[in-house]
Design a protein around this motif. Structure first.
Motif, PDB file in Angstrom:
ATOM      1  N   GLN A   1      48.067  33.497  -3.248  1.00  0.00           N
ATOM      2  CA  GLN A   1      47.018  33.047  -2.324  1.00  0.00           C
ATOM      3  C   GLN A   1      45.725  33.817  -2.620  1.00  0.00           C
ATOM      4  N   GLU A   2      44.632  33.087  -2.772  1.00  0.00           N
ATOM      5  CA  GLU A   2      43.345  33.754  -2.998  1.00  0.00           C
ATOM      6  C   GLU A   2      42.320  33.171  -2.029  1.00  0.00           C
ATOM      7  N   TYR A   3      41.794  34.047  -1.157  1.00  0.00           N
ATOM      8  CA  TYR A   3      40.808  33.605  -0.171  1.00  0.00           C
ATOM      9  C   TYR A   3      39.436  34.136  -0.590  1.00  0.00           C
ATOM     10  N   LYS A   4      38.448  33.215  -0.686  1.00  0.00           N
ATOM     11  CA  LYS A   4      37.085  33.624  -1.029  1.00  0.00           C
ATOM     12  C   LYS A   4      36.153  33.171   0.081  1.00  0.00           C
ATOM     13  N   GLU A   5      35.293  34.069   0.481  1.00  0.00           N
ATOM     14  CA  GLU A   5      34.326  33.700   1.527  1.00  0.00           C
ATOM     15  C   GLU A   5      32.923  33.973   1.004  1.00  0.00           C
ATOM     16  N   ILE A   6      32.089  32.955   1.013  1.00  0.00           N
ATOM     17  CA  ILE A   6      30.697  33.098   0.575  1.00  0.00           C
ATOM     18  C   ILE A   6      29.839  33.252   1.827  1.00  0.00           C
ATOM     19  N   ARG A   7      29.076  34.344   1.884  1.00  0.00           N
ATOM     20  CA  ARG A   7      28.291  34.644   3.089  1.00  0.00           C
ATOM     21  C   ARG A   7      26.804  34.723   2.742  1.00  0.00           C
TER      22      ARG A   7
ATOM     23  N   ASN B   1      37.118  29.629   1.400  1.00  0.00           N
ATOM     24  CA  ASN B   1      37.838  28.720   0.510  1.00  0.00           C
ATOM     25  C   ASN B   1      39.152  29.388   0.125  1.00  0.00           C
ATOM     26  N   ILE B   2      40.253  28.664   0.287  1.00  0.00           N
ATOM     27  CA  ILE B   2      41.547  29.260  -0.058  1.00  0.00           C
ATOM     28  C   ILE B   2      42.188  28.455  -1.181  1.00  0.00           C
ATOM     29  N   ILE B   3      42.712  29.186  -2.141  1.00  0.00           N
ATOM     30  CA  ILE B   3      43.390  28.538  -3.268  1.00  0.00           C
ATOM     31  C   ILE B   3      44.840  29.023  -3.263  1.00  0.00           C
ATOM     32  N   LEU B   4      45.756  28.068  -3.231  1.00  0.00           N
ATOM     33  CA  LEU B   4      47.185  28.397  -3.255  1.00  0.00           C
ATOM     34  C   LEU B   4      47.732  27.923  -4.592  1.00  0.00           C
TER      35      LEU B   4
ATOM     36  N   LEU C   1      46.709  24.125  -4.725  1.00  0.00           N
ATOM     37  CA  LEU C   1      46.141  23.459  -3.545  1.00  0.00           C
ATOM     38  C   LEU C   1      44.968  24.302  -3.072  1.00  0.00           C
ATOM     39  N   GLN C   2      43.981  23.648  -2.551  1.00  0.00           N
ATOM     40  CA  GLN C   2      42.896  24.450  -1.997  1.00  0.00           C
ATOM     41  C   GLN C   2      42.218  23.728  -0.855  1.00  0.00           C
ATOM     42  N   SER C   3      41.655  24.493   0.028  1.00  0.00           N
ATOM     43  CA  SER C   3      40.872  23.891   1.113  1.00  0.00           C
ATOM     44  C   SER C   3      39.718  24.814   1.488  1.00  0.00           C
ATOM     45  N   THR C   4      38.726  24.208   2.076  1.00  0.00           N
ATOM     46  CA  THR C   4      37.484  24.913   2.402  1.00  0.00           C
ATOM     47  C   THR C   4      37.207  24.753   3.884  1.00  0.00           C
ATOM     48  N   THR C   5      36.664  25.784   4.491  1.00  0.00           N
ATOM     49  CA  THR C   5      36.320  25.669   5.914  1.00  0.00           C
ATOM     50  C   THR C   5      35.061  26.480   6.223  1.00  0.00           C
TER      51      THR C   5
ATOM     52  N   ARG D   1      41.621  22.471 -15.858  1.00  0.00           N
ATOM     53  CA  ARG D   1      41.263  21.076 -15.611  1.00  0.00           C
ATOM     54  C   ARG D   1      42.344  20.309 -14.838  1.00  0.00           C
ATOM     55  N   TYR D   2      43.598  20.593 -15.175  1.00  0.00           N
ATOM     56  CA  TYR D   2      44.684  19.800 -14.581  1.00  0.00           C
ATOM     57  C   TYR D   2      45.340  20.511 -13.388  1.00  0.00           C
ATOM     58  N   ASN D   3      44.746  21.618 -12.965  1.00  0.00           N
ATOM     59  CA  ASN D   3      45.381  22.381 -11.878  1.00  0.00           C
ATOM     60  C   ASN D   3      45.242  21.724 -10.514  1.00  0.00           C
ATOM     61  N   TYR D   4      44.219  20.901 -10.356  1.00  0.00           N
ATOM     62  CA  TYR D   4      43.916  20.407  -9.005  1.00  0.00           C
ATOM     63  C   TYR D   4      44.527  19.026  -8.785  1.00  0.00           C
ATOM     64  N   THR D   5      45.821  19.043  -8.535  1.00  0.00           N
ATOM     65  CA  THR D   5      46.585  17.795  -8.387  1.00  0.00           C
ATOM     66  C   THR D   5      46.100  16.988  -7.185  1.00  0.00           C
ATOM     67  N   GLU D   6      45.602  17.707  -6.172  1.00  0.00           N
ATOM     68  CA  GLU D   6      45.084  17.049  -4.963  1.00  0.00           C
ATOM     69  C   GLU D   6      43.941  16.084  -5.337  1.00  0.00           C
ATOM     70  N   LEU D   7      43.099  16.532  -6.253  1.00  0.00           N
ATOM     71  CA  LEU D   7      41.951  15.711  -6.640  1.00  0.00           C
ATOM     72  C   LEU D   7      42.371  14.559  -7.547  1.00  0.00           C
ATOM     73  N   SER D   8      43.265  14.839  -8.475  1.00  0.00           N
ATOM     74  CA  SER D   8      43.674  13.763  -9.384  1.00  0.00           C
ATOM     75  C   SER D   8      44.529  12.727  -8.658  1.00  0.00           C
TER      76      SER D   8
END
Lengths: 338, 368
Positions: free
Chosen positions: A194-200, A238-241, A250-254, B329-336
């Motif tokens: 898990q990597e969480y990045k926050e841009i401030r 932004n979190i990247i799993l 997987l990633q999501s942004t909030t 490039r191929y890591n983001y399965t959610e997008l593809s």
């Protein structure tokens, strides 16, 4: 209509005429005064120049010349008060006169060199980079595996004013736009990395007391301490799993600003060096910044429930601390003559 | 009036002392101590006023040496320039005037104290900025034109890239080698925006990309002469002003950049019923290469205002770095899976028009 145009042209010509003649008058007045001074007719110089020196007849350069002749005349007429007044006035108009003087009588040079002429207020601009390493105060992580906060880089730019209390002590205020980041890594979050990045982004307003030490005519070193207020304007997480078993990412942004402390008091310590140029000073400085409160507003930590449950990530209590490196340029905008 | 009489007596007494002083000075070497330069220059000035030019020169010369304090050197060079002018030695007069401006480039001559010939001479000397510090801003005139070298798709469609306008701002430092050539380096926050559109199987997808770089350009600048521009602009009052107030400069160089943030908005519309699926403000920094390098060129026009210039720059930059990190490039399965999207190999090209002001920090005399 024709009469109107003619009268307008006449008025303009009259105005131009009077402007040209006033310049001729001013030049003539100065040349006459200078001649009288060289002839030793000091009383006449004073009678001629003193009534007009504060008027609009003379331009800036001519006013300087008039102040100089009056200062010389009053010095020879032993009027110390008026000599002091006109010397100060001429130094205000030409602050580098002690360095680049005319060929003056020795006693005049000695007198004028007794005055201290120094900048009182500086205005400047600065920009640079920063490096922050957050300090973990309390962990709220749902995982007990190895985790770390990484060093992140940022930037800042803005302007500042500096008021010199003495020649080597100043009180200044900086207004900086800051961009910084937080980077939190959790190595094993139930089979995921898990990597969480926050841009401030924020505005940092500081008040800094600075002490200067002159190394030579060009170089000064300085150190300062100060307090400030950081106002957070935007914060995006932004979190990247990344799966440890497959290539799945997987990633999501909030938007996290509503869960953050928008105002943070900061303390800072600054070290720097500046170089005198023909116009102003170029400075390089290094500022250590320590935030006094945590980034997260503890009452609102769990407000973004969707993000927390989807990603199994809760923000820790961390305090930001780091170094800012800045390049600055400042010019004196007000001088003091003592 | 008694005081006036006393001063006249004092002045005539001084003139006699000066003559004795000159004789004394000429009898010995010129190794005068710098501490009495103030008095010496006063005497030399008197000699100049009396027309004893060669004596004035001999007296003033030692005070113009490097070992003398700046204020004495300044006075000595000014006096020497006046004396050389009076003795029709124009070359040496010019040399002294150049020394004056080396010491004090912002000197404003006085019509009262400086002879008209000296003012003319000072105005004839070319003075250019040595170091300058500029601030530039471009709002809505920084356009990004993506160049796609290889397209990656997961269905049968063609992507259409569209340039978008954004901003840039930053600061620069310039060093002027001579009248023609200068080197500038800067630090700029550059926002690049572009859109991607594609359609497949009743779906229409729009991807809006934003990348913010901290760019460091280094450019060599060449100033076109006024003759090329077909104009000749007279210097304004004061001596420090460069001869040409309006300048046009050609620029070329390289730049390096560090990606600060990158985000994308994804929007797909199912055309039959206009169902929209959105993924907004997605942080895409991990799918980008963090560093870019490239070439930059441009043309700038500047106009002297105060101790600096107002400038308008038009720059074109071409990145030689692919913005996409190919290994991810191929890591983001959610997008593809959801948007049928894969990052292409994209190289950014930008065109910007920026406006700014450059402060002159110091000056140099161009000796010809």
């Amino acid at each position: 209509m024709k009469i109107k145009i003619k009268s307008s042209v006449f008025i303009v010509l009259m105005f131009l005429n009077s402007a040209v003649f006033s310049q001729i008058d001013a030049k003539d007045l100065l040349f006459r005064s200078n001649k009288l001074y060289n002839q030793g007719k000091i009383e006449e110089v004073i009678k001629l120049l003193e009534p007009v020196v504060h008027g609009k007849l003379l331009n800036r350069e001519q006013t300087f010349d008039a102040y100089r002749i009056l200062a010389l005349s009053f010095m020879y007429s032993l009027n110390a008060e008026k000599t002091d007044y006109f010397m100060k006035e001429m130094l205000k108009l030409r602050v580098d006169y002690q360095k680049y003087p005319n060929i003056d009588p020795t006693e005049f040079t000695k007198l004028i060199n007794k005055y201290v002429v120094r900048p009182q207020i500086y205005a400047g601009i600065c920009f640079g980079g920063s490096s922050y390493l957050p300090q973990l105060m309390k962990s709220y992580s749902v995982y007990t595996s190895n985790q770390s906060y990484e060093r992140t880089s940022g930037y800042q730019y803005g302007g500042f004013f500096e008021y010199r209390l003495k020649s080597n002590v100043s009180l200044g205020t900086d207004v900086l736009i800051n961009g910084s980041a937080i980077n939190h890594k959790i190595n094993d979050a139930n089979g995921w990395e898990q990597e969480y990045k926050e841009i401030r982004k924020s505005a940092l307003v500081t008040v800094v007391g600075t002490n200067y030490r002159k190394l030579n005519d060009v170089v000064n070193v300085y150190c300062g301490v100060g307090l400030g207020m950081n106002v957070l304007t935007s914060s995006e997480g932004n979190i990247i799993l990344a799966s440890n078993q497959s290539d799945l990412v997987l990633q999501s942004t909030t938007n996290t600003i509503s869960e953050r402390n928008k105002i943070s008091p900061v303390g800072l310590v600054r070290l720097g060096v500046d170089f005198q140029t023909n116009r102003g000073k170029i400075g390089f400085d290094l500022t250590y910044v320590d935030y006094f409160n945590t980034t997260v507003n503890s009452e609102k930590r769990y407000n973004n429930a969707d993000f927390i449950f989807t990603n199994q990530y809760v923000s820790d209590d961390i305090k930001l601390r780091g170094m800012m490196f800045s390049l600055s340029y400042k010019v004196p905008i007000k001088w003091v003559v003592k | 009036m008694n005081i006036s009489k006393n001063i006249i007596v004092f002045h005539s007494f001084k003139q006699n002392v000066i003559v004795l002083f000159v004789i004394f000075q000429l009898g010995f070497s010129f190794g005068q101590s710098t501490s009495n330069c103030s008095e010496i220059l006063l005497n030399a000035n008197k000699l100049y006023e009396q027309g004893s030019l060669s004596e004035a020169i001999e007296l003033a010369l030692p005070c113009s040496q490097e070992s003398a304090p700046v204020s004495d050197r300044w006075k000595a060079h000014r006096l020497l320039a006046m004396v050389y002018l009076a003795s029709n030695n124009n070359d040496l007069a010019k040399k002294s005037a150049e020394e004056m401006l080396e010491l004090n480039p912002t000197y404003q001559p006085s019509s009262l104290n400086d002879p008209i010939e000296l003012i003319k001479l000072l105005k004839s000397i070319l003075l250019i900025p040595k170091l300058s510090f500029g601030l530039a801003l471009s709002m809505g005139t920084n356009s990004t034109f993506p160049s796609v070298t290889k397209e990656y798709i997961v269905a049968d469609y063609n992507k259409t890239y569209t340039a978008k306008n954004s901003y840039l701002f930053g600061a620069s430092v310039g060093y002027h080698f001579n009248e023609k050539f200068s080197l500038t380096g800067g630090l700029y926050s550059v926002n690049n925006k572009y859109n991607i559109d594609y359609q497949f199987n009743n779906w229409s997808v729009n991807v809006s990309n934003k990348l913010n770089y901290l760019n460091l350009p280094v450019m060599l600048e060449y100033a076109l002469s006024s003759r090329i521009l077909g104009q000749k602009i007279r210097p304004t009052s004061g001596t420090w002003i460069a001869q040409k107030k309006l300048k046009v400069t050609l620029q070329a160089g390289v730049f390096g950049g560090r990606l600060l943030y990158s985000s994308s908005d994804f929007s797909s519309t199912y055309l039959p019923d206009n169902t929209i699926r959105k993924l907004s403000n997605m942080n895409t920094i991990s799918s980008r290469n963090l560093y870019q390098f490239g070439l930059i060129t441009g043309i700038a026009t500047s106009y002297e205002v105060g101790h600096g210039n107002l400038f308008l720059k038009m720059n074109f930059s071409k990145s030689l770095s692919n913005i996409t990190k190919q290994s991810n490039r191929y890591n983001y399965t959610e997008l593809s899976n959801d948007f049928y999207y894969l990052d292409d190999n994209v190289y950014l090209r930008s065109a910007s028009i920026s406006l700014g002001y450059s402060f002159y920090m110091n000056y140099q005399v161009i000796r010809k």
